[in-house]
Scaffold this motif. Sequence first.
Motif, PDB file in Angstrom:
ATOM      1  N   PHE A  72       0.754  -1.098   0.115  1.00  0.00           N
ATOM      2  CA  PHE A  72       0.154   0.096   0.114  1.00  0.00           C
ATOM      3  C   PHE A  72       0.853   1.012  -0.110  1.00  0.00           C
ATOM      4  O   PHE A  72       2.002   1.049   0.208  1.00  0.00           O
ATOM      5  CB  PHE A  72      -0.747  -0.021   1.086  1.00  0.00           C
ATOM      6  N   GLU A  73       0.350   2.433  -0.451  1.00  0.00           N
ATOM      7  CA  GLU A  73       1.044   3.607  -0.278  1.00  0.00           C
ATOM      8  C   GLU A  73       0.320   4.473   0.519  1.00  0.00           C
ATOM      9  O   GLU A  73      -1.003   4.214   0.949  1.00  0.00           O
ATOM     10  CB  GLU A  73       0.673   4.294  -1.708  1.00  0.00           C
ATOM     11  N   THR A  74       0.727   5.312   1.195  1.00  0.00           N
ATOM     12  CA  THR A  74       0.243   6.184   2.243  1.00  0.00           C
ATOM     13  C   THR A  74       0.649   7.727   1.868  1.00  0.00           C
ATOM     14  O   THR A  74       1.774   7.573   1.748  1.00  0.00           O
ATOM     15  CB  THR A  74       0.308   5.492   3.718  1.00  0.00           C
ATOM     16  N   LEU A  94      -1.661  12.679   6.845  1.00  0.00           N
ATOM     17  CA  LEU A  94      -1.740  11.251   7.072  1.00  0.00           C
ATOM     18  C   LEU A  94      -3.047  11.005   6.416  1.00  0.00           C
ATOM     19  O   LEU A  94      -3.808  11.334   6.518  1.00  0.00           O
ATOM     20  CB  LEU A  94      -2.105  10.989   8.441  1.00  0.00           C
ATOM     21  N   GLY A  95      -2.754  10.103   5.197  1.00  0.00           N
ATOM     22  CA  GLY A  95      -3.764   9.632   4.492  1.00  0.00           C
ATOM     23  C   GLY A  95      -3.673   8.533   3.459  1.00  0.00           C
ATOM     24  O   GLY A  95      -2.442   7.731   3.511  1.00  0.00           O
ATOM     25  N   ASN A  96      -4.698   7.923   2.994  1.00  0.00           N
ATOM     26  CA  ASN A  96      -4.850   6.836   2.291  1.00  0.00           C
ATOM     27  C   ASN A  96      -4.879   6.891   1.003  1.00  0.00           C
ATOM     28  O   ASN A  96      -5.647   7.569   0.204  1.00  0.00           O
ATOM     29  CB  ASN A  96      -5.847   6.074   2.703  1.00  0.00           C
ATOM     30  N   SER A  97      -3.921   6.597  -0.011  1.00  0.00           N
ATOM     31  CA  SER A  97      -3.542   6.585  -1.201  1.00  0.00           C
ATOM     32  C   SER A  97      -4.651   6.270  -2.027  1.00  0.00           C
ATOM     33  O   SER A  97      -5.197   5.097  -1.911  1.00  0.00           O
ATOM     34  CB  SER A  97      -2.273   6.181  -1.933  1.00  0.00           C
ATOM     35  N   PRO A  98      -5.186   7.026  -2.817  1.00  0.00           N
ATOM     36  CA  PRO A  98      -6.185   6.548  -3.946  1.00  0.00           C
ATOM     37  C   PRO A  98      -5.944   5.439  -4.717  1.00  0.00           C
ATOM     38  O   PRO A  98      -6.563   4.705  -5.478  1.00  0.00           O
ATOM     39  CB  PRO A  98      -6.586   7.723  -5.000  1.00  0.00           C
ATOM     40  N   ASN A 100      -4.525   2.767  -3.607  1.00  0.00           N
ATOM     41  CA  ASN A 100      -4.569   1.517  -2.700  1.00  0.00           C
ATOM     42  C   ASN A 100      -5.955   0.790  -3.147  1.00  0.00           C
ATOM     43  O   ASN A 100      -6.861   1.209  -3.899  1.00  0.00           O
ATOM     44  CB  ASN A 100      -4.770   1.981  -1.230  1.00  0.00           C
ATOM     45  N   LYS A 101      -6.046  -0.268  -2.917  1.00  0.00           N
ATOM     46  CA  LYS A 101      -7.187  -1.409  -3.103  1.00  0.00           C
ATOM     47  C   LYS A 101      -8.082  -1.467  -1.632  1.00  0.00           C
ATOM     48  O   LYS A 101      -9.398  -1.925  -1.909  1.00  0.00           O
ATOM     49  CB  LYS A 101      -6.796  -2.608  -3.453  1.00  0.00           C
ATOM     50  N   LYS A 102      -7.457  -1.171  -0.468  1.00  0.00           N
ATOM     51  CA  LYS A 102      -8.033  -1.396   0.745  1.00  0.00           C
ATOM     52  C   LYS A 102      -8.003  -0.232   1.700  1.00  0.00           C
ATOM     53  O   LYS A 102      -7.106   0.717   1.500  1.00  0.00           O
ATOM     54  CB  LYS A 102      -7.352  -2.680   1.467  1.00  0.00           C
ATOM     55  N   PRO A 103      -8.845   0.023   2.688  1.00  0.00           N
ATOM     56  CA  PRO A 103      -8.884   0.952   3.780  1.00  0.00           C
ATOM     57  C   PRO A 103      -7.633   0.725   4.625  1.00  0.00           C
ATOM     58  O   PRO A 103      -7.129  -0.311   4.458  1.00  0.00           O
ATOM     59  CB  PRO A 103     -10.386   0.970   4.385  1.00  0.00           C
ATOM     60  N   ILE A 104      -7.195   1.678   5.375  1.00  0.00           N
ATOM     61  CA  ILE A 104      -6.114   1.598   6.329  1.00  0.00           C
ATOM     62  C   ILE A 104      -6.740   1.987   7.627  1.00  0.00           C
ATOM     63  O   ILE A 104      -7.635   2.817   7.564  1.00  0.00           O
ATOM     64  CB  ILE A 104      -5.102   2.347   5.709  1.00  0.00           C
ATOM     65  N   ARG A 105      -5.823   1.586   8.537  1.00  0.00           N
ATOM     66  CA  ARG A 105      -5.840   2.446   9.897  1.00  0.00           C
ATOM     67  C   ARG A 105      -4.566   2.699  10.358  1.00  0.00           C
ATOM     68  O   ARG A 105      -3.694   2.040  10.075  1.00  0.00           O
ATOM     69  CB  ARG A 105      -6.804   1.637  10.974  1.00  0.00           C
ATOM     70  N   CYS A 106      -4.385   3.682  11.340  1.00  0.00           N
ATOM     71  CA  CYS A 106      -3.172   4.070  11.934  1.00  0.00           C
ATOM     72  C   CYS A 106      -3.063   4.024  13.363  1.00  0.00           C
ATOM     73  O   CYS A 106      -4.080   4.397  13.866  1.00  0.00           O
ATOM     74  CB  CYS A 106      -2.633   5.500  11.342  1.00  0.00           C
ATOM     75  N   GLU A 107      -1.845   3.675  14.022  1.00  0.00           N
ATOM     76  CA  GLU A 107      -1.595   3.825  15.390  1.00  0.00           C
ATOM     77  C   GLU A 107      -0.313   4.456  15.595  1.00  0.00           C
ATOM     78  O   GLU A 107       0.678   3.973  14.757  1.00  0.00           O
ATOM     79  CB  GLU A 107      -1.738   2.288  16.122  1.00  0.00           C
ATOM     80  N   VAL A 108      -0.345   5.497  16.297  1.00  0.00           N
ATOM     81  CA  VAL A 108       1.082   5.831  16.683  1.00  0.00           C
ATOM     82  C   VAL A 108       1.579   5.688  18.054  1.00  0.00           C
ATOM     83  O   VAL A 108       0.541   6.092  19.088  1.00  0.00           O
ATOM     84  CB  VAL A 108       0.995   7.739  16.477  1.00  0.00           C
ATOM     85  N   ARG A 109       2.706   5.285  18.163  1.00  0.00           N
ATOM     86  CA  ARG A 109       3.374   4.785  19.423  1.00  0.00           C
ATOM     87  C   ARG A 109       4.507   5.480  19.870  1.00  0.00           C
ATOM     88  O   ARG A 109       5.322   5.811  18.878  1.00  0.00           O
ATOM     89  CB  ARG A 109       3.671   3.331  19.267  1.00  0.00           C
ATOM     90  N   LEU A 110       4.685   5.957  21.114  1.00  0.00           N
ATOM     91  CA  LEU A 110       5.908   6.272  21.488  1.00  0.00           C
ATOM     92  C   LEU A 110       6.971   5.484  21.418  1.00  0.00           C
ATOM     93  O   LEU A 110       7.035   4.331  21.924  1.00  0.00           O
ATOM     94  CB  LEU A 110       6.091   6.874  22.839  1.00  0.00           C
ATOM     95  N   ALA A 111       8.230   5.577  20.657  1.00  0.00           N
ATOM     96  CA  ALA A 111       9.308   4.675  20.368  1.00  0.00           C
ATOM     97  C   ALA A 111       9.887   4.174  21.862  1.00  0.00           C
ATOM     98  O   ALA A 111       9.985   2.764  21.611  1.00  0.00           O
ATOM     99  CB  ALA A 111      10.538   5.194  19.670  1.00  0.00           C
ATOM    100  N   ASP A 112       9.904   5.016  22.992  1.00  0.00           N
ATOM    101  CA  ASP A 112      10.556   4.431  24.001  1.00  0.00           C
ATOM    102  C   ASP A 112       9.646   3.769  24.799  1.00  0.00           C
ATOM    103  O   ASP A 112      10.111   2.787  25.556  1.00  0.00           O
ATOM    104  CB  ASP A 112      11.547   5.369  24.826  1.00  0.00           C
ATOM    105  N   HIS A 129      -6.581  12.070   6.589  1.00  0.00           N
ATOM    106  CA  HIS A 129      -7.119  12.407   7.737  1.00  0.00           C
ATOM    107  C   HIS A 129      -7.109  14.161   7.886  1.00  0.00           C
ATOM    108  O   HIS A 129      -6.153  14.752   7.718  1.00  0.00           O
ATOM    109  CB  HIS A 129      -6.166  11.817   8.763  1.00  0.00           C
ATOM    110  N   PRO A 130      -8.194  14.623   8.577  1.00  0.00           N
ATOM    111  CA  PRO A 130      -8.042  16.093   8.924  1.00  0.00           C
ATOM    112  C   PRO A 130      -7.165  16.383  10.072  1.00  0.00           C
ATOM    113  O   PRO A 130      -6.693  15.451  10.662  1.00  0.00           O
ATOM    114  CB  PRO A 130      -9.723  16.374   9.065  1.00  0.00           C
ATOM    115  N   PRO A 131      -6.865  17.429  10.150  1.00  0.00           N
ATOM    116  CA  PRO A 131      -6.060  18.092  11.421  1.00  0.00           C
ATOM    117  C   PRO A 131      -6.666  17.422  12.756  1.00  0.00           C
ATOM    118  O   PRO A 131      -7.947  17.177  12.792  1.00  0.00           O
ATOM    119  CB  PRO A 131      -6.086  19.511  11.574  1.00  0.00           C
TER     120      PRO A 131
END
Length: 176
Positions: A72-74, A94-98, A100-112, A129-131
């Motif tokens: 997928f592309e994002t 943050l967005g889902n490229s046109p 792509n063939k499928k929807p996406i979801r995202c999660e952001v995690r702190l690295a540490d 995704h809007p602001p």
Amino acid sequence: MSDKEQKTQTVEASPEEMKKKKRKKIIIIICILLVIIAAIIIYFLTRPKGMTEGNYKQIMEEMDNEVQEGYFETYMNTDWTFPDGASETTNAVLGNSPNNKKPIRCEVRLADTDEVIFKTDVMPVGVEHPPFKLDKDLDAGRYDAVCEVYLLNEEKNGTYTDYSNAGFNITITVEN
């Protein structure tokens, strides 16, 4: 022994010894050829396939085609800024490229800490995704994080399951 006899002894070899020497030479030549062939194959498989003037159009056309199944592309940037820990971002994309063939979801995690600080709902193909605000109020500072993007399968009952995913390192800056 005379010199003549010694020369005769060193020059003459039995037919078996000659066959062994010939076999050894053949084996050595085959081994050298195999090493050369392996080196050539490795070179062609690992050489960079970068963009050149000659292949620019072809690469751009391939990029315009639909993304292969499981890939997928994002749309996203990797430096996100928030005026404070409770405000919307001023620049995060943050967005889902046109493509792509499928929807996406995202999660952001702190690295540490691996703590989830932001989650999206299902994002249909072609949606940006809007602001947004983070789900956790962070203190002022810079944070290393990972944005995990999940490609989704839609099930017959209307729910979604994760199909594949990729993580992208991002930096979050909370100004105040």
